[in-house]
Design an enzyme around this catalytic site. Structure first.
Site, PDB file in Angstrom:
ATOM      1  N   ALA A  65       0.838  -1.213  -0.069  1.00  0.00           N
ATOM      2  CA  ALA A  65      -0.140   0.037  -0.155  1.00  0.00           C
ATOM      3  C   ALA A  65       1.036   1.074   0.087  1.00  0.00           C
ATOM      4  O   ALA A  65       2.155   1.189   0.254  1.00  0.00           O
ATOM      5  CB  ALA A  65      -0.847  -0.095   1.205  1.00  0.00           C
ATOM      6  N   GLY A 109       0.709  -5.142   1.040  1.00  0.00           N
ATOM      7  CA  GLY A 109      -0.399  -5.179   0.022  1.00  0.00           C
ATOM      8  C   GLY A 109      -0.167  -5.641  -1.135  1.00  0.00           C
ATOM      9  O   GLY A 109      -1.081  -6.425  -1.791  1.00  0.00           O
ATOM     10  N   GLU A 112      -0.312  -9.339  -0.730  1.00  0.00           N
ATOM     11  CA  GLU A 112      -1.874  -9.504  -0.409  1.00  0.00           C
ATOM     12  C   GLU A 112      -2.866  -9.563  -1.505  1.00  0.00           C
ATOM     13  O   GLU A 112      -3.706 -10.443  -1.568  1.00  0.00           O
ATOM     14  CB  GLU A 112      -2.312  -8.679   0.690  1.00  0.00           C
ATOM     15  CG  GLU A 112      -1.550  -8.823   2.062  1.00  0.00           C
ATOM     16  CD  GLU A 112      -1.696  -7.725   3.015  1.00  0.00           C
ATOM     17  OE1 GLU A 112      -1.741  -6.636   2.589  1.00  0.00           O
ATOM     18  OE2 GLU A 112      -2.164  -8.051   4.230  1.00  0.00           O
ATOM     19  N   GLU A 132       5.059  -4.921   7.044  1.00  0.00           N
ATOM     20  CA  GLU A 132       4.487  -3.840   7.696  1.00  0.00           C
ATOM     21  C   GLU A 132       5.107  -3.602   9.081  1.00  0.00           C
ATOM     22  O   GLU A 132       5.196  -2.269   9.662  1.00  0.00           O
ATOM     23  CB  GLU A 132       2.873  -4.122   7.813  1.00  0.00           C
ATOM     24  CG  GLU A 132       2.328  -4.084   6.280  1.00  0.00           C
ATOM     25  CD  GLU A 132       2.239  -5.284   5.631  1.00  0.00           C
ATOM     26  OE1 GLU A 132       2.935  -6.111   5.904  1.00  0.00           O
ATOM     27  OE2 GLU A 132       1.456  -5.550   4.765  1.00  0.00           O
TER      28      GLU A 132
HETATM   29  C1  HXC Z   1       5.086   4.507  -1.312  1.00  0.00           C
HETATM   30  C2  HXC Z   1       6.895   3.429  -2.371  1.00  0.00           C
HETATM   31  C3  HXC Z   1       6.686   2.363  -1.740  1.00  0.00           C
HETATM   32  C4  HXC Z   1       5.302   1.929  -1.002  1.00  0.00           C
HETATM   33  C5  HXC Z   1       8.324   1.979  -3.030  1.00  0.00           C
HETATM   34  N1  HXC Z   1       8.022   3.358  -2.885  1.00  0.00           N
HETATM   35  N2  HXC Z   1       7.503   1.294  -2.166  1.00  0.00           N
HETATM   36  N3  HXC Z   1       6.061   4.584  -2.388  1.00  0.00           N
HETATM   37  N4  HXC Z   1       4.521   3.318  -0.971  1.00  0.00           N
HETATM   38  N5  HXC Z   1       4.863   1.070  -0.568  1.00  0.00           N
HETATM   39  C6  HXC Z   1       8.807   4.446  -3.807  1.00  0.00           C
HETATM   40  C7  HXC Z   1       9.979   4.833  -2.916  1.00  0.00           C
HETATM   41  O1  HXC Z   1       9.517   5.612  -2.122  1.00  0.00           O
HETATM   42  C8  HXC Z   1      10.575   5.436  -3.895  1.00  0.00           C
HETATM   43  O2  HXC Z   1      10.239   6.756  -4.412  1.00  0.00           O
HETATM   44  C9  HXC Z   1      10.284   4.322  -5.173  1.00  0.00           C
HETATM   45  O3  HXC Z   1       9.273   3.915  -5.019  1.00  0.00           O
HETATM   46  C10 HXC Z   1      11.465   3.273  -5.384  1.00  0.00           C
HETATM   47  O4  HXC Z   1      11.895   2.739  -4.273  1.00  0.00           O
HETATM   48  P1  HXC Z   1      13.303   2.701  -3.382  1.00  0.00           P
HETATM   49  O5  HXC Z   1      13.109   2.518  -2.190  1.00  0.00           O
HETATM   50  O6  HXC Z   1      14.032   3.711  -4.038  1.00  0.00           O
HETATM   51  O7  HXC Z   1      13.706   1.261  -4.343  1.00  0.00           O
HETATM   52  P2  HXC Z   1      14.823   0.111  -3.567  1.00  0.00           P
HETATM   53  O8  HXC Z   1      15.894   0.900  -3.050  1.00  0.00           O
HETATM   54  O9  HXC Z   1      14.885  -0.699  -4.775  1.00  0.00           O
HETATM   55  O10 HXC Z   1      13.594  -0.628  -2.773  1.00  0.00           O
HETATM   56  C11 HXC Z   1      12.901  -1.471  -3.037  1.00  0.00           C
HETATM   57  C12 HXC Z   1      11.861  -1.692  -1.892  1.00  0.00           C
HETATM   58  C13 HXC Z   1      11.652  -0.560  -0.941  1.00  0.00           C
HETATM   59  C14 HXC Z   1      12.961  -2.575  -1.003  1.00  0.00           C
HETATM   60  C15 HXC Z   1      10.738  -2.481  -2.312  1.00  0.00           C
HETATM   61  O11 HXC Z   1      11.080   0.519  -1.916  1.00  0.00           O
HETATM   62  C16 HXC Z   1      10.652  -0.714   0.108  1.00  0.00           C
HETATM   63  O12 HXC Z   1      10.792  -1.134   1.406  1.00  0.00           O
HETATM   64  N6  HXC Z   1       9.254  -0.274  -0.085  1.00  0.00           N
HETATM   65  C17 HXC Z   1       8.278  -0.330   1.059  1.00  0.00           C
HETATM   66  C18 HXC Z   1       7.703  -1.740   1.178  1.00  0.00           C
HETATM   67  C19 HXC Z   1       6.773  -1.951   2.410  1.00  0.00           C
HETATM   68  O13 HXC Z   1       6.968  -1.737   3.547  1.00  0.00           O
HETATM   69  N7  HXC Z   1       5.613  -2.241   1.862  1.00  0.00           N
HETATM   70  C20 HXC Z   1       4.387  -2.426   2.922  1.00  0.00           C
HETATM   71  C21 HXC Z   1       3.644  -1.211   2.831  1.00  0.00           C
HETATM   72  S1  HXC Z   1       2.315  -1.108   3.827  1.00  0.00           S
HETATM   73  P3  HXC Z   1      11.107   8.142  -4.551  1.00  0.00           P
HETATM   74  O14 HXC Z   1      10.067   9.022  -4.879  1.00  0.00           O
HETATM   75  O15 HXC Z   1      11.732   8.151  -2.989  1.00  0.00           O
HETATM   76  O16 HXC Z   1      12.067   7.641  -5.517  1.00  0.00           O
HETATM   77  C22 HXC Z   1       0.834  -2.077   3.115  1.00  0.00           C
HETATM   78  C23 HXC Z   1      -0.123  -2.284   3.956  1.00  0.00           C
HETATM   79  C24 HXC Z   1      -1.372  -2.946   3.358  1.00  0.00           C
HETATM   80  O17 HXC Z   1       1.139  -2.546   2.031  1.00  0.00           O
HETATM   81  C25 HXC Z   1      -2.467  -3.165   4.099  1.00  0.00           C
HETATM   82  C26 HXC Z   1      -3.582  -2.281   3.665  1.00  0.00           C
HETATM   83  C27 HXC Z   1      -4.927  -2.586   4.054  1.00  0.00           C
END
Ligand code: HXC
Length: 258
Positions: A65, A109, A112, A132
């Protein structure tokens, strides 16, 4: 409807839906999930479509998400909007088979969403995770429920508590995905599986989807009865007569969804 965060293509009888927010690794926001639900409903309504494939980019199926969208939200806003509850319910109401073709990250997400599909084919670069916990929260769209049913308690706990990623090999070994293929072959493999499904009687493929999904909702005894009754009911279709006649006559069946 014109979409901005997904790309939809119809190839023969398969609707291919590509998540397309490359700058955010396909992070799921209101717009993307809203468009996905519209596209899925259109595929459900479109008589030409017999199977659906959801995919992302080579680097990410979806990285979760959208954290930037969520970060300032209050409990009242999350609870009040039932954050993504309506969208996930709508995805689960789609009756045609849906394959997730996952390359790269399927996190939070994103993992999921892949699990909401009927099965997952992934590339050897795929990484699944429920990270998360690193954000001070927990899974909210099935990461503590579907994942536990798919890979068992120990791995689900491990992934949800440590936030570690599972690679493709482990995902296949654990039963999370049905097949692993080289990244370059992913779409070809998923589309070919979808075309194969599209050749079957759609009454039967929709019945299979319903029956397998019921297995997660029912006791074994009730599930077996449900399965048997649906199996019996398929003998009311012309496609059953055609399928069995074609076998006896040593020819390809011509299903007509009747
Ligand atoms: C918003 C995101 C994002 C996310 C990546 N980006 N994941 N933006 N939400 N979930 C954005 C980054 O901010 C960045 O933008 C660009 O995408 C590229 O990501 P990087 O981090 O620079 O890439 P990299 O170093 O290759 O790392 C990849 C990654 C990392 C390991 C996937 O991005 C990451 O850890 N993302 C978050 C994963 C996460 O925690 N997901 C769970 C979310 S909570 P900029 O603008 O900075 O270049 C969830 C809850 C669901 O999903 C339930 C809902 C009801």
């Amino acid at each position: 409807m014109a979409f901005e965060t997904i790309i939809v293509e119809l190839e023969d009888h398969v609707s291919l839906i590509k998540l397309n927010r490359p700058d955010a690794l396909n992070a799921l926001n209101d717009q993307l999930l809203g468009e996905l639900v519209v596209a899925l409903n259109e595929a459900q309504e479109n008589e030409k479509v017999r199977c659906i494939v959801i995919t992302g980019s080579e680097k990410a199926f979806a990285a979760g998400a959208d954290i930037k969208m969520m970060s300032d939200k209050s409990f009242v806003e999350m609870f009040g909007s039932d954050f993504f509850g309506a969208e996930s319910d709508a995805i689960m109401r789609i009756r045609k088979p849906i394959i997730a073709a996952v390359s790269g990250y399927a996190l939070g997400g994103g993992c999921e969403l892949a699990m909401m599909c009927d099965f997952i084919i992934c590339s050897d670069t795929a990484k699944f995770g429920q990270p998360e916990i690193n954000l001070g929260v927990m899974a909210g769209l099935g990461g503590s429920q579907r994942l536990t049913r798919f890979v068992g308690k120990s791995k689900a706990m491990d992934m949800n508590l440590t936030g570690r990623f599972m690679d493709a090999e482990e995902a296949e070994r654990s039963g999370l995905v049905s097949r692993v293929v080289p990244a370059k072959k992913l779409l070809e493999e998923a589309m070919s599986a979808a075309q194969k499904i599209a050749e079957k009687s759609m009454i039967a493929t929709m019945a299979v989807k319903e029956a397998v999904n019921r297995s997660y909702e029912m006791t074994l005894r009730e599930g077996l009865l449900f399965e048997r009754r649906v199996f019996h009911s398929l003998f009311a279709t012309e496609d059953q007569k055609e399928g069995m006649a074609a076998f006896a006559e040593k020819r390809e069946a011509q299903f007509r969804d009747r």
